[in-house]
Design a protein around this motif. Structure first.
Motif, mmCIF file in Angstrom:
data_model
loop_
_atom_site.group_PDB
_atom_site.id
_atom_site.type_symbol
_atom_site.label_atom_id
_atom_site.label_comp_id
_atom_site.label_asym_id
_atom_site.label_seq_id
_atom_site.Cartn_x
_atom_site.Cartn_y
_atom_site.Cartn_z
ATOM 1 N N GLU A 167 0.904 -1.377 -0.030
ATOM 2 C CA GLU A 167 -0.060 0.007 0.051
ATOM 3 C C GLU A 167 0.835 1.224 0.079
ATOM 4 O OE1 GLU A 167 -2.125 0.551 3.709
ATOM 5 O OE2 GLU A 167 -3.708 2.093 2.540
ATOM 6 N N ASN A 168 1.828 1.328 0.785
ATOM 7 C CA ASN A 168 2.778 2.278 0.985
ATOM 8 C C ASN A 168 3.317 2.713 -0.547
ATOM 9 O OD1 ASN A 168 4.297 1.303 4.209
ATOM 10 N ND2 ASN A 168 2.303 2.344 3.824
ATOM 11 N N ALA A 169 3.890 1.485 -1.156
ATOM 12 C CA ALA A 169 4.805 1.565 -2.327
ATOM 13 C C ALA A 169 3.717 2.008 -3.384
ATOM 14 C CB ALA A 169 5.133 0.398 -2.702
ATOM 15 N N HIS A 170 2.549 1.587 -3.440
ATOM 16 C CA HIS A 170 1.419 1.953 -4.420
ATOM 17 C C HIS A 170 1.241 3.487 -4.332
ATOM 18 C CE1 HIS A 170 -2.057 2.212 -6.813
ATOM 19 N NE2 HIS A 170 -2.808 2.803 -5.664
ATOM 20 N N MET A 171 1.229 4.056 -3.230
ATOM 21 C CA MET A 171 1.040 5.512 -2.803
ATOM 22 C C MET A 171 1.973 6.407 -3.245
ATOM 23 S SD MET A 171 -2.435 5.727 -2.438
ATOM 24 C CE MET A 171 -2.312 7.566 -2.537
ATOM 25 N N ALA A 172 3.167 5.755 -3.055
ATOM 26 C CA ALA A 172 4.376 6.530 -3.375
ATOM 27 C C ALA A 172 4.410 6.669 -4.972
ATOM 28 C CB ALA A 172 5.622 5.799 -3.081
ATOM 29 N N HIS A 173 4.060 5.674 -5.655
ATOM 30 C CA HIS A 173 4.052 5.578 -7.073
ATOM 31 C C HIS A 173 2.960 6.499 -7.481
ATOM 32 C CE1 HIS A 173 7.333 2.743 -8.116
ATOM 33 N NE2 HIS A 173 6.883 2.020 -7.157
ATOM 34 N N VAL A 174 1.771 6.516 -7.034
ATOM 35 C CA VAL A 174 0.617 7.314 -7.374
ATOM 36 C C VAL A 174 1.022 8.810 -7.400
ATOM 37 C CG1 VAL A 174 -1.776 8.028 -6.863
ATOM 38 C CG2 VAL A 174 -1.043 5.459 -6.998
ATOM 39 N N LEU A 175 1.466 9.035 -5.997
ATOM 40 C CA LEU A 175 1.643 10.490 -5.734
ATOM 41 C C LEU A 175 3.004 10.944 -6.453
ATOM 42 C CD1 LEU A 175 0.998 10.209 -1.911
ATOM 43 C CD2 LEU A 175 -0.160 11.812 -3.456
ATOM 44 N N ARG A 176 3.986 10.160 -6.769
ATOM 45 C CA ARG A 176 5.152 10.520 -7.800
ATOM 46 C C ARG A 176 4.487 11.094 -9.026
ATOM 47 N NH1 ARG A 176 9.508 13.216 -8.086
ATOM 48 N NH2 ARG A 176 7.875 14.532 -8.781
ATOM 49 N N GLN A 177 3.503 10.235 -9.576
ATOM 50 C CA GLN A 177 3.049 10.598 -10.934
ATOM 51 C C GLN A 177 2.008 11.926 -10.877
ATOM 52 O OE1 GLN A 177 1.093 7.073 -12.085
ATOM 53 N NE2 GLN A 177 0.446 8.105 -14.108
ATOM 54 N N LYS A 178 1.589 12.083 -9.583
ATOM 55 C CA LYS A 178 0.483 12.973 -9.780
ATOM 56 C C LYS A 178 1.224 14.539 -9.199
ATOM 57 C CE LYS A 178 -2.852 10.381 -10.667
ATOM 58 N NZ LYS A 178 -3.369 9.982 -12.365
#
Lengths: 666, 333
Positions: free
Chosen positions: B74-85
């Motif tokens: 979950e942490n990693a997923h959000m890291a990728h999402v927030l990086r992208q956004k």
């Protein structure tokens, strides 16, 4: 970073490297390393053709950096740096990969492994070298004065050589007189000339030389500065005698009522007074008052010496004097101490009264000694009928000192001769091996054998007075295995002389630290190179001579003293010296003044600047050892030529997979 | 930045929540933040769903302050999402910068940790020995938990990070300075740690002398001299190798620096640097004396690597049996 153009040179070193490492392959492989524009192999890179190849390539290929893969940088770093400099390339843009000591010699049975390791080392150097920066040496002026520490024969020789060349010397000696151990000896091997007779003229010269300031009964307390510019603080201990007035007439010690056992010069066999001169030929001639034993310092009474002194030279209230001298070079000639045979309880020294040390025997045999040269037992009258001399006491023995003390074989032969000459006693030498390597020594050995001394090859396990047979009653019995006949023996004698070995002085470590000279694992001072630089230390301007560097006899000590003098004179005559630019520098804008580094530096190069709250490295004192660089917890100390980037690049380079075709960092 | 209000996101991954409080500790300055930014994502404070942020355009968030370490999917997923956004992604606080407390788990591994937490610890009552499962069936349907990694990572080990704002938590004045810098566009070069590049010693008013340590004390064992460097008094203090910016809060009140601001510029391994610094001033001449002194320092690994184990050269305790961790998830292969 602008374009980097690296040249790589892989040396065969005849068969030294090429016999194990596939040198051609390493050179071909290296051509594909990043930034490499030319990679060659060569039979002998250090030969003029090899060096010229580098010079030509620097010009032809416009090389920005050079890597030579050959031997240890100790051997030829300078050679190749000079080659680069001749072609106009800053010598610090050169890097050496040691594929001889680190690859071919240590992996002689694994050719593939050695070749791979050589490739790793070349890769490390190639990765590192592009981060290297041009550095300039720093020039400092050399003061012509020299400090010599220790007034034994080595120190005296050094001082005289330098002073005779016209340069001033401060000769510091801890004891009241110069002369050292040699002044205590009776005869010297192998010529058997009188030790004092050959030494005292030199002592006199040193004491009266216009270019020598003799600071006897003095000790160095602090050393600051760097090559060419040392400031040395010397404590002149109070003699309680005014040297300007004293004539050395001797009235004071003749009349002094207090007798003290002389444990220093007479090795405890004789006595002196509470005001005394250590021996008749002492230089300087002035006496000192031993305040521990003088009645005046205990009760305020007596003052006999003061009463009888014709020149009113006694100064009870004299205090230690602190002197600061400025010198350009320092020679340490602090000598040795004798192994204390009490540490080997089974030899009975201190318990069995007729077991003597070598130094005690020297005093017994010396005509100026306590028995006026008569060799007698501890009772002071009985001449021994049989004497045993035990070699290697505390030397060549894992339990005590593993080193060979170098002088004991010959000194023991000398003792044998003196005993036989003066008493007619039967002499037994107990030895492990006879070492008679210097000029005239083997002849001396034969002479003593012909004179009738017996030699028993075996290490004495015990010296005892417990008799097994009537013949052993009242004797000292040496127990050993005679390894030549292969059976145990018990040899009863009247007297035993222990040839105690030479040890580093107990304070060698502290003294070394004060002067920036290190001690090796035997405890003697470490020379910069054991073969090619035996009198220099790692600290520029600090040299070593005599037995402080390792056990040695008088001729070797004299030779080293003269060698150290030559090195000093060479620096003086250069007037200036170039200092290695490899040194540490603190980025003061990022230093937080935590002071972790402050007491790290073995060369005292770091100062804390209170006003700015930062630490600073004195570049002339720094030797670039890197201790502070590693210690700095905020990584603001940069070690020139060993920067963080360079080291990390070197590690990256060594991690390249040399077995694969691709040059990927794994 | 244009006159238009910027968009700000804040997220907590594996963290304690202290960083969120630190943002609120801006007090009335939070109004300036609100004036400059629309807050588009802040799950701790306002009700946002992951779908909300996933629905944003790439790069729509101007600044994202991301706190917490990465220890599960979950942490990693959000890291990728927030990086992208996000245009600017800030690793906010010690956990996202260096791994910090969650990162100390790298001294052990997942199985041992689960065993202790869910079975062995004295406060646990779990007679069936139930362990968290990724999937579990309940009457209402299937519940899922994010996959728990055996190795804790820092944010920068997962996605590229633009700036780092260290501290546990970052001090309000530094958050303010960072936000101001972002608002005014006066940012240091990308990849920088925002803050001064000196150590805590620089801000600590205690007198520093040449150091010799003969014995380490725990804070409860001695009453330290209020004016002298704590380390010299045998109290462990990481201030010698820790970035300043906090105002030397801990040492000023007699508690040695714990190292939360992390290493200075260029240091690859915070713990190793403090270790070499302190080892350099041990008053010992023999290995036995060194051991004797270090025996007075309990849990040295925890002391030296308290905040930066995942970011260090060591990363974690070696995994047994020659296991390697996969680059992306830290799961054992």
């Amino acid at each position: 970073m602008s374009e980097q153009r690296v040249g790589v040179y892989v040396c065969h070193c005849g068969h030294n490297i090429a016999g194990t490492v596939d040198v051609e392959h390493v050179a071909e492989w290296s051509a594909n390393l990043p930034n490499v524009v030319i990679s060659r192999d060569n039979k002998f890179m250090c030969a003029s053709t090899g060096q010229e190849q580098i010079e030509e390539d620097i010009k032809e290929f416009d090389l920005t950096h050079v890597v030579v893969a050959s031997c240890s940088p100790h051997m030829h770093e300078k050679t190749f740096r000079n080659a680069c400099a001749r072609a106009g390339l800053n010598p610090y843009l050169f890097e050496m990969a040691n594929i001889r000591e680190h690859a071919s010699w240590v992996h002689a049975s694994d050719k593939d492994g050695a070749t791979n390791k050589a490739k790793s080392l070349v890769s490390a150097a190639v990765h590192r070298v592009i981060h290297q920066e041009p550095l300039q040496p720093m020039q400092v002026d050399i003061r012509p004065e020299t400090l010599v520490v220790g007034g034994g024969i080595a120190g005296i020789q050094t001082a005289l050589e330098i002073a005779d060349a016209g340069y001033h010397v401060y000769l510091v000696e801890r004891e009241p007189s110069i002369g050292g151990h040699m002044a205590m000896f009776d005869k010297t091997f192998p010529t058997l000339d009188c030790s004092a007779c050959i030494l005292t003229p030199k002592m006199f010269d040193a004491g009266s030389h216009p270019h020598i300031t003799l600071l006897s009964y003095s000790e160095v307390e602090q050393v600051d500065g760097y090559v060419g510019n040392f400031t040395v603080r010397v404590r002149r201990k109070a003699r309680h005698v005014d040297e300007d007035l004293c004539t050395g007439c001797g009235s004071c010690w003749e009349k002094c009522p207090i007798k003290v056992i002389d444990t220093v010069f007479e090795a405890g066999l004789g006595s002196r007074k509470a005001i005394y001169r250590p021996f008749p030929q002492a230089v300087p001639k002035y006496p000192i008052i031993d305040v521990e034993n003088c009645t005046y310092y205990k009760s305020g009474k007596c003052r006999m010496c003061e009463k009888v002194c014709p020149t009113e030279a006694i100064r009870f209230d004299q205090e230690d004097e602190i002197l600061e001298v400025e010198v350009g070079n320092i020679v340490l000639a602090t000598g040795f101490q004798l192994f204390d045979p009490r540490r080997i309880p089974n030899y009975g020294y201190g318990r069995l009264e007729n077991v003597f040390t070598n130094l005690e025997f020297e005093r017994l045999s010396n005509a100026a000694g306590p028995t006026e040269g008569k060799i007698v037992l501890r009772d002071g009258v009985t001449e021994p009928e049989s004497v045993a001399i035990v070699h290697c006491v505390g030397s060549r023995d894992k339990n005590y000192n593993s080193h060979c003390s170098a002088i004991c074989c010959m000194a023991s032969l000398k003792f044998a001769h003196l005993v036989m000459e003066k008493t007619g006693a039967k002499v037994y030498n107990f030895y492990i091996d006879m070492r008679s390597i210097s000029k005239g020594y083997e002849e001396f050995y034969h002479r003593i054998m012909e004179e009738g001394a017996s030699f028993i090859r075996g290490k004495v396990s015990e010296i005892t007075d417990a008799a097994h047979t009537p013949e052993e009653e009242g004797k000292l019995i040496l127990v050993c295995e005679d390894t030549l006949i292969g059976r145990p023996r018990r040899v009863p004698v009247d007297m035993v002389i222990l040839s105690a070995g030479l040890e580093p002085r107990a304070d060698a470590q502290e003294v070394g630290y004060m002067f920036g000279a290190g001690c090796g694992d035997t405890g003697f001072f470490t020379e910069r190179h054991p073969k090619l630089d035996p009198v220099a230390t790692v600290t520029e301007g600090v040299f070593i001579a005599g037995a402080c560097q390792g056990a040695k006899d008088i001729p070797d000590s004299v030779a080293q003293g003269a060698a150290a003098a030559a090195r000093v004179l060479a620096t003086i005559s250069k007037k200036q010296v170039n200092l290695e630019p490899v040194r540490a520098e603190i980025d003061e804008s990022r230093c937080s003044g935590c002071r972790i580094c402050n007491n790290m530096c073995p060369y005292h190069a770091i100062d804390f600047i209170e006003a700015d709250g930062v630490s600073r490295v004195n570049p002339a004192l720094c030797k670039g050892c890197g201790t502070c660089v590693a210690a700095c917890p905020s990584q603001v100390i940069n070690g020139a030529h060993f920067t963080f980037d360079q080291l990390i690049a070197e590690i990256d380079g060594i991690m390249v997979d040399v077995t694969a075709g691709a040059l990927e960092v794994v | 930045m244009s006159d238009k209000k910027g968009k700000l996101g804040l997220y907590w991954a594996s963290s304690c929540g202290g960083c969120e409080i630190a943002v609120l500790a801006l007090h009335e300055k939070i109004l300036d933040v609100a004036a400059a930014f629309d807050i588009v994502f802040w799950p701790c404070v306002m009700d946002f769903k992951y779908e909300d942020v996933e629905a944003l355009e790439d790069g729509e968030i101007d600044v994202c302050l991301f706190n917490g370490a990465i220890r599960n999917d979950e942490n990693a997923h959000m890291a990728h999402v927030l990086r992208q956004k996000s245009k600017v992604l800030v690793a906010f606080g010690a956990c996202s910068f260096g791994g910090s407390m969650p990162g100390l788990a790298n001294f052990t591994d997942k199985d041992a940790m689960f065993d202790w937490i869910y079975k062995q610890s004295p406060s646990t009552d779990n007679p069936q020995g139930t362990l968290p499962q990724k999937h579990s069936q309940v009457p209402e349907g299937e519940l899922t938990l994010p996959n728990f990694w055996r190795t804790v990572k820092t944010l920068a080990q997962i996605v590229p990070v633009d700036y780092y704002l260290p501290g546990c938590p970052p001090e309000a004045h530094q958050i303010e300075a960072a936000v101001t810098a972002i608002v005014t566009g006066q940012l240091p070069p990308p990849g920088s740690v925002i803050g001064p590049d000196v150590t805590v010693c620089d801000e600590c008013s205690r007198t520093k002398n040449e150091k010799k340590i003969k014995h380490f004390y725990r804070p409860q064992e001695i009453i330290p001299d209020p004016d002298v460097c704590l380390l010299e008094q045998g109290l462990f203090c990481a201030g010698i190798g820790t970035r300043s910016g906090c105002g030397a809060l801990c040492p000023q009140v007699g508690m040695g620096c714990r190292g939360c601001y992390g290493p200075n510029e260029g240091v690859l391994d915070h713990g190793a640097k403090i270790l070499t610094g302190i080892a350099s001033v041990l008053d010992a001449n023999t290995p036995e004396e060194v051991d004797k002194i270090l025996d007075t320092l309990p849990d040295p690994a925890g002391y030296f690597y308290r905040f930066h184990l995942p970011q260090s050269l060591l990363r974690r305790r070696a995994l047994g049996n020659g296991q390697k961790q996969t680059a992306k998830t830290g799961e054992a292969t």
